[in-house]
Enzyme design. Structure first.
Site, PDB file in Angstrom:
ATOM      1  N   LYS A   1      53.806  69.731  73.953  1.00 52.30           N
ATOM      2  CA  LYS A   1      54.755  70.618  74.645  1.00 52.30           C
ATOM      3  C   LYS A   1      54.050  71.805  75.285  1.00 52.30           C
ATOM      4  CE  LYS A   1      57.142  73.822  72.254  1.00 52.30           C
ATOM      5  NZ  LYS A   1      57.043  75.201  72.786  1.00 52.30           N
ATOM      6  N   ASN A   2      53.225  72.507  74.513  1.00 58.47           N
ATOM      7  CA  ASN A   2      52.646  73.761  74.990  1.00 58.47           C
ATOM      8  C   ASN A   2      51.552  73.572  76.025  1.00 58.47           C
ATOM      9  OD1 ASN A   2      54.487  75.092  73.484  1.00 58.47           O
ATOM     10  ND2 ASN A   2      53.103  75.523  71.778  1.00 58.47           N
TER      11      ASN A   2
ATOM     12  N   ARG B   1      60.644  81.260  77.315  1.00 53.97           N
ATOM     13  CA  ARG B   1      59.628  82.269  77.639  1.00 53.97           C
ATOM     14  C   ARG B   1      58.533  81.719  78.527  1.00 53.97           C
ATOM     15  NH1 ARG B   1      57.860  86.369  75.758  1.00 53.97           N
ATOM     16  NH2 ARG B   1      55.805  85.546  76.074  1.00 53.97           N
TER      17      ARG B   1
ATOM     18  N   CYS C   1      62.705  86.850  71.549  1.00 50.35           N
ATOM     19  CA  CYS C   1      63.367  85.632  71.070  1.00 50.35           C
ATOM     20  C   CYS C   1      63.456  85.726  69.553  1.00 50.35           C
ATOM     21  CB  CYS C   1      62.601  84.397  71.513  1.00 50.35           C
ATOM     22  SG  CYS C   1      61.110  84.126  70.545  1.00 50.35           S
TER      23      CYS C   1
ATOM     24  N   ARG D   1      58.003  89.619  71.807  1.00 49.24           N
ATOM     25  CA  ARG D   1      57.218  88.842  72.798  1.00 49.24           C
ATOM     26  C   ARG D   1      56.983  89.607  74.114  1.00 49.24           C
ATOM     27  NH1 ARG D   1      58.310  83.069  71.409  1.00 49.24           N
ATOM     28  NH2 ARG D   1      56.375  82.616  72.464  1.00 49.24           N
ATOM     29  N   PRO D   2      56.285  90.733  74.087  1.00 47.06           N
ATOM     30  CA  PRO D   2      55.996  91.463  75.320  1.00 47.06           C
ATOM     31  C   PRO D   2      55.045  90.675  76.227  1.00 47.06           C
ATOM     32  CG  PRO D   2      54.743  92.373  73.486  1.00 47.06           C
ATOM     33  CD  PRO D   2      55.652  91.321  72.900  1.00 47.06           C
ATOM     34  N   VAL D   3      54.932  91.079  77.509  1.00 47.21           N
ATOM     35  CA  VAL D   3      54.009  90.441  78.448  1.00 47.21           C
ATOM     36  C   VAL D   3      53.015  91.456  79.024  1.00 47.21           C
ATOM     37  CG1 VAL D   3      55.563  88.532  79.035  1.00 47.21           C
ATOM     38  CG2 VAL D   3      55.700  90.702  80.311  1.00 47.21           C
ATOM     39  N   ASP D   4      52.774  92.533  78.279  1.00 47.25           N
ATOM     40  CA  ASP D   4      51.897  93.598  78.790  1.00 47.25           C
ATOM     41  C   ASP D   4      50.491  93.090  79.099  1.00 47.25           C
ATOM     42  OD1 ASP D   4      50.556  94.890  75.763  1.00 47.25           O
ATOM     43  OD2 ASP D   4      51.934  93.209  75.953  1.00 47.25           O
ATOM     44  N   LEU D   5      49.991  92.139  78.319  1.00 47.51           N
ATOM     45  CA  LEU D   5      48.633  91.637  78.563  1.00 47.51           C
ATOM     46  C   LEU D   5      48.575  90.809  79.853  1.00 47.51           C
ATOM     47  CD1 LEU D   5      47.725  90.566  74.904  1.00 47.51           C
ATOM     48  CD2 LEU D   5      47.141  92.713  76.076  1.00 47.51           C
TER      49      LEU D   5
ATOM     50  N   ASP E   1      52.551  77.935  64.450  1.00 45.53           N
ATOM     51  CA  ASP E   1      53.564  76.914  64.719  1.00 45.53           C
ATOM     52  C   ASP E   1      53.683  75.890  63.599  1.00 45.53           C
ATOM     53  OD1 ASP E   1      52.875  76.771  68.319  1.00 45.53           O
ATOM     54  OD2 ASP E   1      53.853  78.264  67.064  1.00 45.53           O
TER      55      ASP E   1
ATOM     56  N   VAL F   1      50.857  86.473  63.444  1.00 49.54           N
ATOM     57  CA  VAL F   1      50.918  86.346  64.910  1.00 49.54           C
ATOM     58  C   VAL F   1      52.251  86.849  65.472  1.00 49.54           C
ATOM     59  CG1 VAL F   1      50.784  84.745  66.869  1.00 49.54           C
ATOM     60  CG2 VAL F   1      49.282  84.435  64.885  1.00 49.54           C
TER      61      VAL F   1
ATOM     62  N   ARG G   1      64.458  71.490  71.784  1.00 54.01           N
ATOM     63  CA  ARG G   1      63.578  72.165  72.741  1.00 54.01           C
ATOM     64  C   ARG G   1      62.164  71.634  72.679  1.00 54.01           C
ATOM     65  NH1 ARG G   1      63.458  78.462  73.102  1.00 54.01           N
ATOM     66  NH2 ARG G   1      61.856  77.738  74.564  1.00 54.01           N
TER      67      ARG G   1
END
Ligand code: EPZ
Length: 436
Positions: A31-32, A101, A125, A130-134, A316, A338, A408
């Site tokens: 999936k990933n 995401r 979620c 789950r920030p996206v700053d990076l 996971d 994590v 999902r």
């Protein structure tokens, strides 16, 4: 035909306990890896074919996202043909990114191809903020002006084309590594990304980009170097097997004290899971370079697990192993480092008779001799898998709701378990009276 597997919320999964499994289970594509590679297909101003695509809801959501920016996609059994010659839109609808995401990962390829991208902030979620700053910091380093306004990340390449740069990631984020690696493939000059994620899915994405002509070195290590090119070409690419699905079935064998074989797998990708299973007393045999056998045991020792970026123990797989450790002797601990909110399955496992105490991000698990079936609610994808596994081992019947989480990310989990001899069945909510 790929199905969306979208489940109507009112369904319940009924799982008959004390299952004994036997036989072989086929593992689907990762999936990933698939989600990132579908985003990367946007980098190619031609068409690409992706094979070994899992039939899961998240793939359907990514298909909707790509169609929303004007991409033509055709599906055939286990394959996608993606024609990204013409990208007509630079912005992605909120309701799609809000569902998944990974939808945010298109920001890199869109910006690299069009010089502009407008993608909604994915928001938090069940498992964390789950920030996206990076991602944003890295895109700015590659020469993008980024404005976050009304929940939309708007990125503009200052010089119509991104420029190579040196980037250090404060945390080896999988998503940020993938976004920046994709963006850098079409940038001018060299990009060096330090403290990268080393997950197998990052390597698979790099292999896909290289198959299209990208110049990428070092994927799978802490430093990735990308020499930008002006254009990528068509390719036909097969996705790696899903190591998390494989490890989930390895735990299914262990928790039901059964023996099953699993393939295709890439054993190197499963080192942490194999080590922990052997440590507690299960047996894992590599039957060939792509097939393994798991032999469950009547008794398991306790152990200590700490989730870490790859090659550490995968977050996971944390919930699935916790379900197994509820039936191991003595006190085990599971520390989730994590994600800040990925222990919601603890309460549901305790409903089934597990003895787990939470101390911040550490779960202290005191083994019990058996679990009992109960009505439970899945809270996220991997928590749902853990509850299915606990249900297979429990006395009596478990009724699980929240099946949209399961759909999902697992490709026909119930069918595969039934083929191994498990007794589980999905029914509309409210019709549980009739016996299985
Ligand atoms: C990927 O998520 C996977 N998803 C996740 O799998 C997996 O759990 C995760 O990597 C870690 O292995 C996909 O590949 C689609 P991260 P991602 O960026 O990329 C923080 C599953 O069950 N962070 O490595 O979103 C973040 O909040 C899913 O299949 C920042 O602070 O994970 C988290 O605490 C769940 N800023 C940590 O890093 C950022 O800009 C790891 O996140 C990015 C991340």
């Amino acid at each position: 035909m790929l199905t969306n597997g979208q489940d109507r919320p009112e369904s319940v999964l009924r799982i008959k306990g004390k299952a004994t499994l036997s036989g072989h289970v086929p593992i689907s594509g990762a999936k990933n890896s698939t989600l990132a590679i579908m985003a990367a297909a946007l980098l190619c101003s031609d068409s690409t074919r992706i094979r070994n695509v899992p039939a899961i809801a998240d793939v359907q959501t990514m298909i909707e996202i790509l169609k929303a920016v004007g991409i033509k996609i055709t599906q055939s059994s286990g394959a996608l043909d993606i024609d990204a010659k013409h990208i007509s839109q630079s912005h992605v609808p909120y309701d799609l990114v809000n569902q998944m995401r990974a939808g945010f990962f298109v920001i890199g390829p869109l910006l690299a191809r069009l010089g502009v991208a407008r993608v909604p902030l994915p928001g938090g979620c069940a498992i964390g903020t789950r920030p996206v700053d990076l991602h944003v910091k890295g895109l700015q380093a590659l020469g993008a002006d980024v404005i976050i306004d009304q929940g939309i990340v708007q990125a503009y390449a200052r010089h119509s084309r991104l420029k190579g740069a040196k980037i250090y990631l404060d945390f080896p984020s999988v998503g940020a590594t993938e976004t920046l690696m994709m963006a850098a493939t079409l940038a001018e000059g060299e990009t060096v990304i330090e403290n990268c994620a080393q997950e197998p899915e990052v390597m698979d994405l790099a292999n896909f980009c290289r198959a299209m002509g990208a110049k990428i070195r070092g994927a799978g290590t802490k430093t990735i170097v990308i020499d930008g090119v002006t254009r990528l070409h068509t390719t036909d690419f097969g996705i790696i097997p899903d190591r998390i699905e494989a490890a989930t079935f390895m735990v299914a064998a262990a928790i039901t004290r059964s023996t099953i074989t699993i393939s295709p797998v890439i054993p190197d990708h499963l080192t942490a899971a194999i080590a922990k299973l052997e440590e507690i007393g299960a047996k894992v045999v590599l039957e060939s370079s792509s097939r393994l056998r798991v032999e469950g045991s009547p008794r398991y020792r306790h152990t200590h697990i700490e989730t870490l970026p790859y090659p550490g123990f995968p977050t996971d797989m944390q919930a699935q192993f916790m379900a197994l450790l509820t039936l191991s002797e003595g006190n085990s601990t599971v520390k989730e480092t994590v994600f800040e909110n990925r222990l919601q399955h603890v309460a549901e496992l305790c409903r089934m008779g597990a003895n787990i105490k939470l101390q911040g991000n550490i779960a202290v698990i005191t083994g019990v001799s058996s679990l009992s079936g109960a009505p439970v609610m899945a809270t996220d994808l991997r928590a749902s898998a853990a509850l299915v596994l606990a249900g297979l081992a429990a006395e009596g019947e478990t009724q699980m709701q929240g099946l949209h989480h399961l759909d999902r990310g697992y490709d026909q989990l119930e069918t595969k378990l039934r083929n191994l001899g498990a007794n589980l069945y999905r029914q509309p909510l409210g019709s549980e009276q009739s016996a299985i």
